[in-house]
Scaffold this motif. Structure first.
Motif, PDB file in Angstrom:
ATOM      1  N   VAL A   1       0.843  -1.198   0.000  1.00 28.19           N
ATOM      2  CA  VAL A   1       0.000   0.000   0.000  1.00 28.19           C
ATOM      3  C   VAL A   1       0.877   1.247   0.000  1.00 28.19           C
ATOM      4  O   VAL A   1       0.602   2.220  -0.727  1.00 28.19           O
ATOM      5  CB  VAL A   1      -0.954   0.000   1.209  1.00 28.19           C
ATOM      6  N   LEU A   2       1.923   1.261   0.804  1.00 29.65           N
ATOM      7  CA  LEU A   2       2.808   2.420   0.827  1.00 29.65           C
ATOM      8  C   LEU A   2       3.511   2.596  -0.516  1.00 29.65           C
ATOM      9  O   LEU A   2       3.764   3.722  -0.949  1.00 29.65           O
ATOM     10  CB  LEU A   2       3.855   2.256   1.939  1.00 29.65           C
ATOM     11  N   GLU A   3       3.814   1.496  -1.179  1.00 29.44           N
ATOM     12  CA  GLU A   3       4.530   1.556  -2.443  1.00 29.44           C
ATOM     13  C   GLU A   3       3.653   2.058  -3.582  1.00 29.44           C
ATOM     14  O   GLU A   3       4.075   2.894  -4.393  1.00 29.44           O
ATOM     15  CB  GLU A   3       5.073   0.168  -2.774  1.00 29.44           C
ATOM     16  N   TRP A   4       2.415   1.573  -3.662  1.00 25.20           N
ATOM     17  CA  TRP A   4       1.551   1.852  -4.809  1.00 25.20           C
ATOM     18  C   TRP A   4       0.357   2.741  -4.495  1.00 25.20           C
ATOM     19  O   TRP A   4      -0.398   3.129  -5.394  1.00 25.20           O
ATOM     20  CB  TRP A   4       1.054   0.541  -5.416  1.00 25.20           C
ATOM     21  N   GLY A   5       0.145   3.054  -3.213  1.00 25.94           N
ATOM     22  CA  GLY A   5      -0.951   3.938  -2.863  1.00 25.94           C
ATOM     23  C   GLY A   5      -2.309   3.357  -3.215  1.00 25.94           C
ATOM     24  O   GLY A   5      -2.537   2.152  -3.086  1.00 25.94           O
ATOM     25  N   PRO A   6      -3.250   4.179  -3.694  1.00 25.38           N
ATOM     26  CA  PRO A   6      -4.600   3.683  -4.010  1.00 25.38           C
ATOM     27  C   PRO A   6      -4.610   2.596  -5.076  1.00 25.38           C
ATOM     28  O   PRO A   6      -5.600   1.871  -5.197  1.00 25.38           O
ATOM     29  CB  PRO A   6      -5.318   4.945  -4.518  1.00 25.38           C
ATOM     30  N   ASP A   7      -3.522   2.479  -5.849  1.00 25.91           N
ATOM     31  CA  ASP A   7      -3.475   1.459  -6.893  1.00 25.91           C
ATOM     32  C   ASP A   7      -3.024   0.099  -6.375  1.00 25.91           C
ATOM     33  O   ASP A   7      -3.032  -0.882  -7.127  1.00 25.91           O
ATOM     34  CB  ASP A   7      -2.522   1.902  -8.015  1.00 25.91           C
ATOM     35  N   SER A   8      -2.644   0.027  -5.114  1.00 24.73           N
ATOM     36  CA  SER A   8      -2.225  -1.254  -4.545  1.00 24.73           C
ATOM     37  C   SER A   8      -3.394  -2.230  -4.524  1.00 24.73           C
ATOM     38  O   SER A   8      -4.546  -1.852  -4.289  1.00 24.73           O
ATOM     39  CB  SER A   8      -1.707  -1.057  -3.120  1.00 24.73           C
TER      40      SER A   8
ATOM     41  N   GLN B   1       8.372  13.676  -1.018  1.00 25.94           N
ATOM     42  CA  GLN B   1       7.101  14.383  -1.148  1.00 25.94           C
ATOM     43  C   GLN B   1       6.210  13.778  -2.219  1.00 25.94           C
ATOM     44  O   GLN B   1       4.995  13.941  -2.190  1.00 25.94           O
ATOM     45  CB  GLN B   1       7.350  15.856  -1.458  1.00 25.94           C
ATOM     46  N   ASP B   2       6.813  13.078  -3.184  1.00 27.57           N
ATOM     47  CA  ASP B   2       6.033  12.527  -4.298  1.00 27.57           C
ATOM     48  C   ASP B   2       5.566  11.083  -4.047  1.00 27.57           C
ATOM     49  O   ASP B   2       4.967  10.477  -4.947  1.00 27.57           O
ATOM     50  CB  ASP B   2       6.866  12.568  -5.582  1.00 27.57           C
ATOM     51  N   GLN B   3       5.803  10.562  -2.842  1.00 30.56           N
ATOM     52  CA  GLN B   3       5.403   9.181  -2.562  1.00 30.56           C
ATOM     53  C   GLN B   3       3.952   9.105  -2.093  1.00 30.56           C
ATOM     54  O   GLN B   3       3.303  10.124  -1.834  1.00 30.56           O
ATOM     55  CB  GLN B   3       6.352   8.558  -1.526  1.00 30.56           C
ATOM     56  N   HIS B   4       3.480   7.880  -1.957  1.00 29.20           N
ATOM     57  CA  HIS B   4       2.092   7.656  -1.521  1.00 29.20           C
ATOM     58  C   HIS B   4       1.955   7.657   0.004  1.00 29.20           C
ATOM     59  O   HIS B   4       0.927   7.227   0.525  1.00 29.20           O
ATOM     60  CB  HIS B   4       1.578   6.331  -2.082  1.00 29.20           C
ATOM     61  N   TRP B   5       2.974   8.112   0.686  1.00 29.55           N
ATOM     62  CA  TRP B   5       2.945   8.216   2.140  1.00 29.55           C
ATOM     63  C   TRP B   5       3.551   9.548   2.561  1.00 29.55           C
ATOM     64  O   TRP B   5       4.320  10.155   1.819  1.00 29.55           O
ATOM     65  CB  TRP B   5       3.705   7.057   2.802  1.00 29.55           C
TER      66      TRP B   5
END
Length: 937
Positions: A112-119, A264-268
């Motif tokens: 989830v942290l790696e891919w955000g909502p696309d996980s 800043q550009d990550q999903h976390w």
């Protein structure tokens, strides 16, 4: 095995706490002892894969694996085999509501942290990806930093690392918390200084063109990077150089700008842990950042999370489940129904559910009952003398120099939780309520602010942990009653708010907004809001009541127990009987407990404290004397220095309640033993101070206040030189401890004989004078228990009557409690129908001490049991006679029939309509009578 379609019901369980120091091999070695003790099932704490170093197992990171810290798969199989060889089954504590996050161990969370909502797992966690905080849109807050983000970054404690085995990049916070970099940004890391890395980086940047196989193709590219770095030194050096280029120099802020830009550009969003109160956008277990809520209502998540436990059921390793924190689930009833439907075979099922005084467990839940918090408090209440309440209330007010209303304190504590630790969740709910309001012109003007104020007050006034509105229909009468009450109280408390806001919120919480067609409101939005509000009210109640108000209101801390009601001093005999009869009728197989891993005081600590309810005046004198001595010793004659009077009053109750048996009634105190107890007591006091949140908190500890309080504790327990406090304290403590033993035995016998399925918490077959966790999770000396059980069993078989008397006279070693426990567990095992299905009939007592006696009989298909227990040992000690007091024989007892006491082996004959407790209770405070022929079995 149970009959087809019939859940197996344990005869009695024994709770084991698994952790790194007590694993599968240790449990296997205990199997012969537990079988001899007489339990039918081991009741295991969670043993699925948890965060490394977990001491409790509730921070599960993988439902599909066993915890490797507890042993290998072969060790687990050996444990199961050892249990089977000794006739023991298993009940497992299962955690469906949340998972452990942070660290580097939860693969779902890391994805989830790696891919955000696309996980693929983004929907499995309860995350608000559309937060009203713009900087959190599409991100999840990671509030694990110990300082401000910028300070941690510039200190070099947020560092980029390459994983040569997985081919991935991640930021590591403190070298502990893994925060993956999204592969879409790998080009920024790999750079253009090496041609192969430049080409690979360009390929990573083209991942969006591989939709919907983005994640799969990213793994393929990462595998390629692994091979390159493994096989070619120049590539390996180039990767290391690329990572080093992004990592700055500690203390030089400008060198971290590029890494900060990447972060800043990550999903976390990494943040200070205090930011969670305002900005958290994932549901937690209570307010614990490291435990993230799961959406167990999703079928695919349910299937994955239960695959292992269902396979263990299928093979016969598990006979039952205890469901942790069932109130945290969006739809508890739906979850429990799915459990029953999808489990491979019938199983025993209980839920951890805290009931308010007026609340009953839902009849339509397919469970055997609760885990027994309400029973623990019911039983303690029976031991408390109601006549002591005025004295205790007066002493508490006079000693602390302030008057407290418990109900008002609970409301204030809940409001505090919603202002601080759980403010973000309330803000989100208010936003959702505002969205619903805007769906209809008649409510469109309700602002976010006014709805938040109204919701806050309603939740603060909730009389139960939560209601159970679901997708299937209108609220039950019970739910409507509790919502009506909360809204009515909120109206009264916040008369400054427009009354119409409460009208709207009332109809929203009950879903009456959409009770009729064409309401103008979305049925889905209204129902979803009502269900999410229920998930919020439970944690607020838990944190406000159990973890705040219980530590602020110290009138009589024996009552301040999980599921307890400190403002209700005692339980009348009639109410005790009524509760048992109701359980026999509705929940005959519910778990009965007196100690758990969550209880704030051990069962014998509470039983001993109950003695004080009979001695309110003497208690007041003792406390006054102790305070004068200790305050003078500290040079604080006015009594204004820390601890404050409320904390001091708590200390005296903990001190006398938990004072070790080995230090009771001895000529000379062992300094080492007193020092060990002092350390335990200091730990409990620090936790109490921080939970109370008056002078110190977990987030911002007041080290000066805590140090002064600990100095006070150490001074009280200082064995060097003459300590006048011990001269005053020890004689009173010895007396209370001796009387407390009688309460403990009554408590033990009643738990093992009333309707329900009794559980023994690890080690509590001997005296349990534990304090709040982690004190109650200390190692248990099973070698001592095994030896004593052998000794007790042999002695009772050889000469039961004198042995029981001798053990009672030498009560400090705990053999009497072990003997009572093992004797009754053996009888339960020999007469399962009587205890599983037997009736419950109170027996009337008459005479001057009628209210000192609790008596009842149980019957099933010709089998019978008669229990007589004596309350109020201090009063009996002052006036030992039972003259004029008698108990009516039950109708089951034939004229001339003989009954034998399982504990003392005394024989009683029915020669009249009543019998005297005099001879029966001369040695022990409780008797368990069975027909003469049954005693031989």
């Amino acid at each position: 095995m149970a009959e087809a379609g019939v859940p197996p019901v344990p005869g009695a369980t024994y709770r084991l706490q698994f952790h790194k120091g007590f694993g599968f091999r240790d449990a296997a070695a205990l199997a012969p002892y537990l079988a001899r003790l007489g339990v039918s099932h081991v009741y295991a704490s969670p043993y699925l894969a948890a965060r490394p170093g977990s001491t409790h197992g509730y921070d599960i990171v993988d439902h599909g694996r066993l915890n490797p810290e507890l042993g290998a798969e072969t060790d687990f199989r050996a444990m199961v085999a050892a249990f089977r060889e000794n006739g023991l089954g298993q009940v497992l504590d299962f955690v469906p509501n949340h998972m452990g996050v942070g660290g580097a161990d939860n693969p779902w969370w890391l994805d989830v942290l790696e891919w955000g909502p696309d996980s693929a797992y983004a929907g499995w966690f309860d995350i608000d990806w559309q937060s009203d905080r713009r900087y959190l849109r599409g991100k999840v807050l990671i509030p694990f930093l110990g300082d401000q983000y910028g300070a941690v970054l510039q200190a070099g404690q947020l560092a980029l690392r390459f994983d040569p085995e997985a081919g991935g990049f991640a930021i590591w916070a403190y070298g502990t918390h893994k925060l993956p970099i999204c592969p879409l940004h790998y080009q920024r890391v790999l750079g253009d200084l090496h041609p192969d890395l430049e080409r690979l980086g360009d390929t990573f940047s083209g991942l969006p063109h591989w939709r919907p196989r983005i994640a799969q193709h990213a793994r393929e590219l990462q595998s390629h990077l692994v091979g390159l770095a493994r096989d070619r030194e120049d590539v390996r050096d180039a990767v290391e150089a690329a990572v080093a280029r992004l990592n700055g120099e500690p203390g030089k802020g400008e060198t971290w700008r590029e890494l900060d830009s990447l972060i800043q550009d990550q999903h976390w969003r990494a943040a200070h842990f205090r930011v969670a109160a305002d900005d958290i956008n994932y549901r937690r277990f209570f307010n614990i950042n490291e435990l993230a809520g799961l959406r167990m209502e999703l079928p695919e998540l349910f299937d994955r999370a239960h695959q292992l436990v269902f396979s263990l059921m299928q093979e016969g390793a598990l006979d039952g489940l205890r469901i942790d924190h069932v109130d945290g689930l969006l739809d508890p009833k739906g979850y429990l129904l799915r459990l029953r439907e999808q489990a491979p075979r019938p199983f025993y099922l209980v839920v951890e559910k805290i009931l308010s005084r007026h609340e009953g467990l839902r009849d339509d839940w397919p469970v055997q009952g609760t885990t027994g918090y309400e029973f623990a408090n019911l039983l303690l209440g029976l031991l408390v003398d109601p006549a002591g309440e005025p004295g205790f209330t007066r002493t508490y007010a006079e000693f602390t120099r302030r008057h407290q209303d418990f109900a008002h304190g609970v409301r204030d504590s809940k409001l505090r939780i919603m202002r601080s630790e759980m403010a973000s969740e309330l803000n989100t709910l208010a936003g959702e309520a505002a969205e619903v309001a805007r769906q209809n012109p008649s409510t469109a003007d309700f602002t976010h602010n006014i709805l938040q104020q109204g919701l806050k007050e309603i939740v603060a006034c909730f009389p139960v942990y939560r209601t159970y509105v679901d997708l299937l229909g209108a609220p039950t009468e019970d739910d409507r009653r509790d919502i009506d009450w909360a809204v009515a109280q909120a109206r009264r408390n916040r008369a400054d708010l427009d009354p119409s806001v409460f009208d709207f919120l009332h109809r929203l919480l009950t879903t009456d907004l959409v009770a009729q067609p064409r309401s103008g409101f979305s049925r889905h939005a209204v129902t979803r809001f009502a269900m999410r509000l229920q998930q919020y009210s439970g944690p607020v109640m838990a944190k406000g009541l159990e973890d705040t108000a219980f530590y602020r209101y110290n009138r009589f801390v024996a009552l301040n127990e999980v599921g307890g009601h400190p403002d209700h001093f005692a339980v009348p005999i009639a109410a005790f009987h009524a509760a048992n009869a109701e359980r026999a009728r509705r929940w005959p197989h519910a778990m009965l407990t007196t100690s758990t891993h969550d209880t704030k005081r051990g069962e014998d600590t509470r039983a001993r404290l109950a003695v004080l309810s009979e001695l309110p005046d003497e208690w007041a004198r003792q406390v006054d004397h102790w305070s004068r001595i200790l305050r003078a010793r500290c040079g604080d004659v006015e009594g204004d220095a820390p601890p404050d009077r409320d904390d001091e009053y708590l200390f005296y109750q903990l001190l006398i309640g938990a004072w070790p048996m080995e230090l009771t009634g001895i000529a000379r105190l062992d300094p080492q033993a007193v020092g060990a107890f002092s350390e335990r007591l200091q730990g409990a006091m620090v936790k109490s101070l921080r939970e109370a949140k008056r002078h110190s908190t977990w987030a911002t500890p007041n080290r000066a206040y805590e140090a002064s309080t600990m100095s006070f504790v150490r001074a009280a327990l200082d064995t060097a030189g003459g300590n006048a406090f011990f001269g005053q304290f020890l004689p009173f403590q010895k007396r209370v401890a001796r009387l407390g033993v009688r309460n403990s035995l009554v408590q033990t016998v009643l738990k093992l004989t009333v309707p329900g399925m009794p559980d023994t918490y690890q080690g509590a077959e001997l005296w349990d004078f534990n304090l709040v966790d982690p004190d109650n999770r200390r190692p248990v000396d099973y070698a001592v228990r095994e030896h004593l059980l052998t000794e007790v069993t042999a002695a009772l078989q050889a000469d039961p009557g004198p042995t029981a008397r001798a053990m009672m006279e030498n009560w400090r070693d705990g053999r009497i409690k072990l003997a009572v426990t093992s004797a009754l567990l053996a009888y339960r095992r020999a007469h399962p129908g009587l205890f599983a299905n037997g009736s419950y009939e109170p027996l009337a007592a008459i005479g001057p001490k009628a209210d000192h006696l609790c008596a009842f009989t149980r019957r099933h298909e010709g089998d019978a049991l008669l229990v007589v227990a004596a309350r109020f040992p201090a009063q009996h000690d002052a006036n030992p006679t039972w003259e004029g007091t008698a108990i009516a024989w039950p109708s089951v007892a034939d004229t001339g029939a003989g009954w034998v006491d399982l504990l003392s082996k005394k024989v009683v004959w029915r020669l009249a309509e009543t019998f005297s407790p005099d001879a029966l209770l001369s040695d022990l405070p409780v008797a368990v009578l069975v027909p003469n022929d049954a005693a031989r079995s």
